[in-house]
Design a protein around this motif. Structure first.
Motif, mmCIF file in Angstrom:
data_model
loop_
_atom_site.group_PDB
_atom_site.id
_atom_site.type_symbol
_atom_site.label_atom_id
_atom_site.label_comp_id
_atom_site.label_asym_id
_atom_site.label_seq_id
_atom_site.Cartn_x
_atom_site.Cartn_y
_atom_site.Cartn_z
ATOM 1 N N ASP A 151 -0.881 0.760 -10.152
ATOM 2 C CA ASP A 151 -1.318 1.502 -8.972
ATOM 3 C C ASP A 151 -2.690 2.078 -9.279
ATOM 4 O O ASP A 151 -3.062 2.239 -10.438
ATOM 5 N N GLY A 152 -3.472 2.392 -8.267
ATOM 6 C CA GLY A 152 -4.739 3.052 -8.523
ATOM 7 C C GLY A 152 -5.803 2.695 -7.511
ATOM 8 O O GLY A 152 -5.639 1.785 -6.704
ATOM 9 N N GLN A 153 -6.897 3.445 -7.547
ATOM 10 C CA GLN A 153 -7.989 3.250 -6.615
ATOM 11 C C GLN A 153 -9.061 2.354 -7.200
ATOM 12 O O GLN A 153 -9.413 2.467 -8.369
ATOM 13 N N PHE A 177 0.829 -1.199 0.000
ATOM 14 C CA PHE A 177 0.000 0.000 0.000
ATOM 15 C C PHE A 177 0.868 1.254 0.000
ATOM 16 O O PHE A 177 1.593 1.536 0.957
ATOM 17 N N ARG A 178 0.838 1.999 -1.106
ATOM 18 C CA ARG A 178 1.544 3.280 -1.271
ATOM 19 C C ARG A 178 3.022 3.201 -0.923
ATOM 20 O O ARG A 178 3.626 4.183 -0.472
ATOM 21 N N ARG A 179 3.632 2.061 -1.177
ATOM 22 C CA ARG A 179 5.057 1.940 -0.868
ATOM 23 C C ARG A 179 5.703 0.898 -1.772
ATOM 24 O O ARG A 179 5.185 -0.205 -1.934
ATOM 25 N N THR A 184 6.388 8.590 -2.705
ATOM 26 C CA THR A 184 5.859 9.763 -3.391
ATOM 27 C C THR A 184 5.313 9.387 -4.758
ATOM 28 O O THR A 184 5.933 8.616 -5.488
ATOM 29 N N GLY A 185 4.144 9.942 -5.089
ATOM 30 C CA GLY A 185 3.574 9.726 -6.408
ATOM 31 C C GLY A 185 2.756 8.466 -6.536
ATOM 32 O O GLY A 185 2.382 8.077 -7.649
ATOM 33 N N LEU A 186 2.441 7.816 -5.413
ATOM 34 C CA LEU A 186 1.656 6.582 -5.429
ATOM 35 C C LEU A 186 0.272 6.857 -4.862
ATOM 36 O O LEU A 186 0.117 7.630 -3.919
ATOM 37 N N THR A 187 -0.745 6.200 -5.429
ATOM 38 C CA THR A 187 -2.124 6.467 -5.069
ATOM 39 C C THR A 187 -2.681 5.480 -4.066
ATOM 40 O O THR A 187 -3.350 5.838 -3.105
ATOM 41 N N ASP A 188 -2.433 4.183 -4.283
ATOM 42 C CA ASP A 188 -3.101 3.169 -3.465
ATOM 43 C C ASP A 188 -2.276 1.882 -3.483
ATOM 44 O O ASP A 188 -1.051 1.938 -3.437
ATOM 45 N N ARG A 189 -2.947 0.721 -3.574
ATOM 46 C CA ARG A 189 -2.229 -0.553 -3.555
ATOM 47 C C ARG A 189 -1.409 -0.740 -4.824
ATOM 48 O O ARG A 189 -1.879 -0.494 -5.927
ATOM 49 N N ALA A 195 -12.305 0.776 -8.504
ATOM 50 C CA ALA A 195 -13.514 1.300 -9.167
ATOM 51 C C ALA A 195 -13.345 2.722 -9.678
ATOM 52 O O ALA A 195 -14.322 3.347 -10.068
ATOM 53 N N GLU A 196 -12.122 3.237 -9.702
ATOM 54 C CA GLU A 196 -11.902 4.581 -10.236
ATOM 55 C C GLU A 196 -10.879 4.566 -11.361
ATOM 56 O O GLU A 196 -11.200 4.789 -12.509
ATOM 57 N N ASN A 197 -9.622 4.282 -11.038
ATOM 58 C CA ASN A 197 -8.565 4.371 -12.029
ATOM 59 C C ASN A 197 -7.486 3.339 -11.746
ATOM 60 O O ASN A 197 -7.153 3.086 -10.590
ATOM 61 N N GLY A 198 -6.955 2.772 -12.806
ATOM 62 C CA GLY A 198 -5.765 1.942 -12.708
ATOM 63 C C GLY A 198 -4.658 2.588 -13.518
ATOM 64 O O GLY A 198 -4.797 2.780 -14.732
ATOM 65 N N PHE A 199 -3.578 2.958 -12.858
ATOM 66 C CA PHE A 199 -2.469 3.654 -13.503
ATOM 67 C C PHE A 199 -1.280 2.723 -13.700
ATOM 68 O O PHE A 199 -0.987 1.887 -12.845
#
Length: 463
Positions: A250-252, A209-211, A228-233, A254-258
């Motif tokens: 990375d991403g949230q 998670f964010r690391r 830095t620059g990470l959103t979620d899992r 049901a919203e976005n996968g980056f």
């Protein structure tokens, strides 16, 4: 159940619920925020009514296209929801009914009705899904019973196995005879969800998670920490062939996968692009490094130029989340598996589904394509380890006849990750109960280790 397993990470959270929650303060007002309607359309309509698919000839990706309508004519009459087919199709008794497999709540229908009544004003940013601010999270200690092995990887030379269990990274020698524990280290606060080796075999990269952490693969000493620059899992890590960069997912939910590009030498995120509208569960890189494949909770598989982040193709691969994928050795085919319990093979050039390998009683969580055989190996939510050989294109026979399926082994609980030696002689998988299992190519169980208690072998007594 006090914790969430990977196969449930991408259960859809419809943004319309949030819209319904704020509706009483918005409905009937001239200054109604169109973003609420945009998000409702995006979540429930755009998978079918986009510029590529255009079901019924209708696209809802821009206001001009929406107002143009589809094969049946105009769907939105500005200021007149009672004459707008888009609104009339939401009624429980409507035929055709939209969305096809879901009934909107009364508050959601009211939201869209008021939106049309007040001019169907457009908010392109909300429709495009601009990233939300990272959600505030306070990480609590992991429950003692939560100990799945969710990620593992063999070193480039195949002699070492790295795995993540809980918030720890474990390292084993992977001899033909058996796994031998070498070391463990803790550096994450959340369960390790991704493990990868750098091409030199001297560094190990893990994500949670964010690391993201970079380790010395010999000592498991931390070399670098990236937050830095990470959103979620962080769900996937994939080193590029230049030996310096790592692609990460990375991403949230049901919203976005980056997809993000990490410079391992500096620890900087140098580039990012939005690849999916939900969690990215898997990524694979062709052996020549020219094509990246990504699999998402939005039911899609996409192909990319990894250097530019340009989408080159997409596959409407499965009816639910796509959880895993792999290229064949010459990059002409791609195998995908999903929560719909299907395992499929695609022609990369034509993007046709040429082989249906399996329809299983449980989700396909991980897959790999070995040059030995050649063979496709997969692990399932029900604990099965499967092998497919003699792959044949569809001839009208049942899918079980097209891939020579054999169950090589079975665990007592779900298997989440998979690693296979290049020569196909050894297979390793991680289970939901915290065990690391290893088989030979014929399915003989060689290793069955508790990852939470594994220790180095006892030193021989002094002479």
């Amino acid at each position: 159940m006090p914790f969430v397993l990977p196969s449930t990470f991408s259960c859809r959270v419809f943004l319309g619920l949030a819209a319904a929650a704020v509706l009483p303060a918005q409905a009937g007002q001239e200054n109604q925020d169109p973003a609420l309607a945009m998000r409702l359309l995006k979540t429930n309509c755009l998978s079918c009514h986009n510029e590529e698919k255009r079901k019924g000839g209708l696209a809802l990706t821009t206001r001009d296209l929406m107002m143009k309508g589809g094969e049946e004519g105009v769907v939105v009459v500005e200021g007149k929801p009672e004459e707008s087919r888009l609104i009339k199709s939401l009624a429980p008794s409507a035929d055709p009914h939209m969305p096809p497999k879901k009934q909107f709540a009364a508050a959601q229908i009211s939201l869209l009705t008021d939106w049309v009544r007040h001019g169907a004003r457009w908010n392109a940013a909300a429709l495009a899904g601009e990233p939300s601010a990272p959600r505030p999270v306070a990480l609590a200690p992991l429950p003692a019973a939560y100990r799945p092995v969710m990620a593992m990887a063999l070193s480039p030379d195949g002699t070492r196995l790295a795995a993540g269990c809980r918030n720890e990274v474990l390292l084993f020698d992977a001899s033909p005879a058996a796994l031998a524990f070498r070391a463990r280290a803790a550096g994450h606060l959340d369960p390790v969800g991704a493990v990868a080796w750098m091409p030199d075999g001297k560094r190990l990269v893990t994500g949670a998670f964010r690391r993201v952490l970079i380790w010395d693969a010999g000592t498991l000493a931390q070399q670098r920490e990236i937050t830095t620059g990470l959103t979620d899992r962080i769900t996937v890590l994939l080193p590029l062939q230049d030996g310096n960069r790592v692609l990460l997912a990375d991403g949230q939910v049901a919203e976005n996968g980056f997809v993000r590009v990490l410079d391992a030498a500096t620890g900087q995120i140098t580039r990012s692009w939005r690849a999916h509208e939900d969690t990215i569960f898997a990524m694979a890189l062709s052996s020549d490094g020219k094509t990246l494949a990504t699999a998402g909770g939005d039911k899609l598989v996409k192909l990319w130029d990894p250097e530019t982040g340009t989408e080159t193709a997409r596959l409407e691969a499965h009816s639910t989340q796509v959880l895993t994928l792999a290229f064949n050795p010459d990059n002409t085919q791609l195998v995908t598996g999903g929560a719909d319990r299907q395992l499929k093979v695609w022609d990369v050039k034509t993007r046709e589904n040429t082989i249906a390998l399996a329809s299983r009683p449980a989700a396909l969580n991980a897959v790999t394509w070995s040059a030995a055989g050649p063979s496709v190996f997969a692990v399932c939510e029900d604990g099965a380890l499967l092998r497919y050989k003699d792959l044949k294109a569809h001839t009208g026979a049942q899918s079980s006849d097209t891939g020579n399926e054999r169950e090589l082994g079975r665990a007592e609980d779900a298997l989440f990750c998979l690693a296979a030696a290049a020569n196909g002689e050894r297979l390793f998988a991680g289970s939901g109960g915290g065990r690391i299992l290893g088989w030979d190519k014929e399915g003989k169980l060689i290793d069955n280790l508790d990852a939470t208690t594994a220790k180095p072998p006892a030193a021989p007594p002094p002479q």
